[in-house]
Design an enzyme around this catalytic site. Structure first.
Site, PDB file in Angstrom:
ATOM      1  N   CYS A 162      12.954  13.896  -8.066  1.00 48.47           N
ATOM      2  CA  CYS A 162      12.163  12.715  -7.696  1.00 48.47           C
ATOM      3  C   CYS A 162      10.895  12.738  -8.533  1.00 48.47           C
ATOM      4  CB  CYS A 162      11.819  12.717  -6.214  1.00 48.47           C
ATOM      5  SG  CYS A 162      10.772  11.310  -5.730  1.00 48.47           S
ATOM      6  N   GLU A 320     -12.312   5.613  16.013  1.00 50.52           N
ATOM      7  CA  GLU A 320     -10.877   5.793  15.778  1.00 50.52           C
ATOM      8  C   GLU A 320     -10.150   5.723  17.107  1.00 50.52           C
ATOM      9  OE1 GLU A 320      -7.260   6.322  14.696  1.00 50.52           O
ATOM     10  OE2 GLU A 320      -8.751   6.220  13.103  1.00 50.52           O
ATOM     11  N   ASN A 348     -10.061   1.908  21.349  1.00 47.65           N
ATOM     12  CA  ASN A 348      -8.970   1.058  20.891  1.00 47.65           C
ATOM     13  C   ASN A 348      -9.555  -0.148  20.154  1.00 47.65           C
ATOM     14  OD1 ASN A 348      -6.765  -0.550  20.447  1.00 47.65           O
ATOM     15  ND2 ASN A 348      -5.976  -0.435  22.525  1.00 47.65           N
ATOM     16  N   CYS A 416      -4.351  -2.052   3.411  1.00 42.17           N
ATOM     17  CA  CYS A 416      -3.022  -1.674   2.925  1.00 42.17           C
ATOM     18  C   CYS A 416      -2.018  -2.795   3.151  1.00 42.17           C
ATOM     19  CB  CYS A 416      -2.549  -0.380   3.587  1.00 42.17           C
ATOM     20  SG  CYS A 416      -2.469  -0.427   5.380  1.00 42.17           S
TER      21      CYS A 416
END
Length: 460
Positions: A162, A320, A348, A416
């Site tokens: 890979c 977080e 949250n 992302c």
């Protein structure tokens, strides 16, 4: 049209979709998605799936090829689903990702950046320091397979190497197949997770049943021979534990800030160490925290951005959702001597509202680094603070700023998923009083269609 038939006309590829498939139109207007085809090429397509308005398949014959086409380096390209863009020149890959980002910002949010930043790019090969390898006992293929799934399939690709894994890990694929085949329960070991630090390589073996002493001895011999560590994970991520409790721990460094980040192999860390260093550096230059400023780092994880920020700002709050990650971030802050300038909370952030935001007090600047779902609740709460009074602890605050809140002057958003970034950018620009000062892509995952990006918002 029946499946697996050859399209009866030459098709001109007009664009790439988000999965890096060529997009064309038949003469009757029907959309065709063709794996392996590039914009500008004229191809024939083997159709594998057909609906009333679209078809999908793969290019099998070329009348004209694109100048951006290159020879894939990996012999498993086209079968393995780990990469979809190895046949595209690396610079053209980045251009495609930049175009995807700009298109999503405009079409989904009617927002354009004032400045398009130069892409962040690094090594194209051997970059993947985190990976989840599937393990399957397949008698028809001669034994155990270790690798990524085949493209569009639950089957495991018959991989021998890979090119995106570090070379020493790629060289382990065949020895790992032999090792697993020799254990007492090869059909009960479905996964190996790779976690690479600056000096250590950890392989986390998911074991669905208890390993025998002889199995553990075989793993230990393999570890000694190949310079790796084994962890065993009989249940969820919290059950992972080292085969050798005395083995040194994982860590990565952020040399520009003098920060060392210990982590566990099941913790979330970025897959590309070189790009992560460059990303942290760029994010802090763009945010430009001053020694008298208070900064918030939302979705802070282990403190990847929080601790570098703490070397520049007066104080940083890292927030977080995972209590375990928050404790790890606190430990990392203490380890780096930054505990006095940073604090962490578990909250949250997908349920953040204006009241909760007001209670946390004012921040001069924000850094946001959410998962693919984005930061909708956080951005919506910020927008609400600009347009209406809020009620805190039963008391109506007609003016949020009179209640001790002020909007951050600058926000750096690491994304992302360009679609959720665009959605949140729309809220910040159209409802929260910000302008999109700059945006650009970060090539965290070369040869894949995954688009990582960074955006800068400034208060209008």
């Amino acid at each position: 049209m029946k499946p697996t038939t050859i399209c009866d006309e030459w098709l001109t590829i007009e664009a790439l979709d988000l999965e890096a498939r060529g997009v064309a139109h038949r003469a009757d207007g029907k959309v065709v998605f063709a794996a392996g085809a590039l914009p500008g090429e004229v191809v024939r397509v083997r159709v594998t799936r057909s609906k009333a308005k679209w078809e999908q398949g793969e290019a099998v014959e070329w009348q004209r090829t694109a100048y951006t086409r290159v020879e894939p380096r990996c012999p498993h390209f086209g079968v393995c689903g780990g990469c979809s863009m190895q046949h595209i020149d690396p610079q053209a890959q980045i251009a495609f990702k930049q175009r995807t980002l700009e298109d999503d910002l405009w079409h989904l949010a009617q927002v354009r950046p004032q400045t398009v930043m130069r892409p962040l790019a690094g090594p194209n090969w051997g970059y993947r320091h985190r990976a989840r390898l599937t393990v399957r006992l397949v008698h028809k293929k001669g034994g155990v397979l270790v690798g990524f799934h085949e493209r569009g399939s639950s089957y495991v690709a018959d991989m021998q190497t890979c090119a995106i894994l570090p070379p020493h890990v790629s060289a382990l694929l065949m020895p790992l197949r032999q090792l697993i085949a020799g254990l007492s329960c090869p059909d009960r070991l479905p996964q190996i997770e790779l976690a690479e630090g600056d000096a250590q390589t950890v392989l986390v073996l998911r074991n669905l049943q208890e390993l025998k002493p002889a199995d553990r001895q075989a793993l230990a011999r393999f570890a000694a021979q190949h310079g790796v560590q084994w962890w065993l994970q009989p249940g969820g991520p919290h059950t992972a534990a080292p085969l050798d409790p005395q083995a040194p721990g994982l860590e990565y460094t952020l040399p520009e800030f003098g920060v060392r980040m210990p982590f566990k192999p099941t913790d979330f860390t970025q897959v590309n160490h070189r790009i992560n260093q460059a990303l942290v550096s760029r994010a802090l230059r763009l945010l430009a925290p001053q020694s008298n400023e208070r900064v918030a780092d939302w979705f802070c994880g282990l403190g990847n951005f929080t601790l570098p920020l703490a070397t520049r700002a007066a104080s940083v709050l890292g927030v977080e959702g995972s209590e375990a990650l928050v404790q790890r971030a606190r430990d990392n802050a203490a380890f780096n001597g930054l505990a006095e300038r940073s604090r962490f909370e578990a909250r949250n952030l997908f349920e953040m509202d204006a009241q909760a935001l007001l209670r946390l007090g004012p921040f001069d600047k924000w850094l946001i680094d959410p998962p693919r779902e984005g930061a909708l609740a956080l951005c919506r709460a910020l927008a609400e603070m600009q347009v209406a009074g809020v009620q805190v602890a039963g008391v109506q605050v007609a003016d949020a700023q009179a209640g001790g809140f002020r909007s951050p002057s600058r926000i750096v958003y690491i994304s992302c998923n360009p679609a959720t970034l665009a959605r949140d950018a729309g809220l910040l620009v159209h409802h929260a009083g910000y302008v999109l000062h700059a945006a650009g892509v970060v090539n965290m995952f070369p040869h894949t269609s995954h688009v990582e990006s960074i955006a800068v918002f400034e208060r209008a």
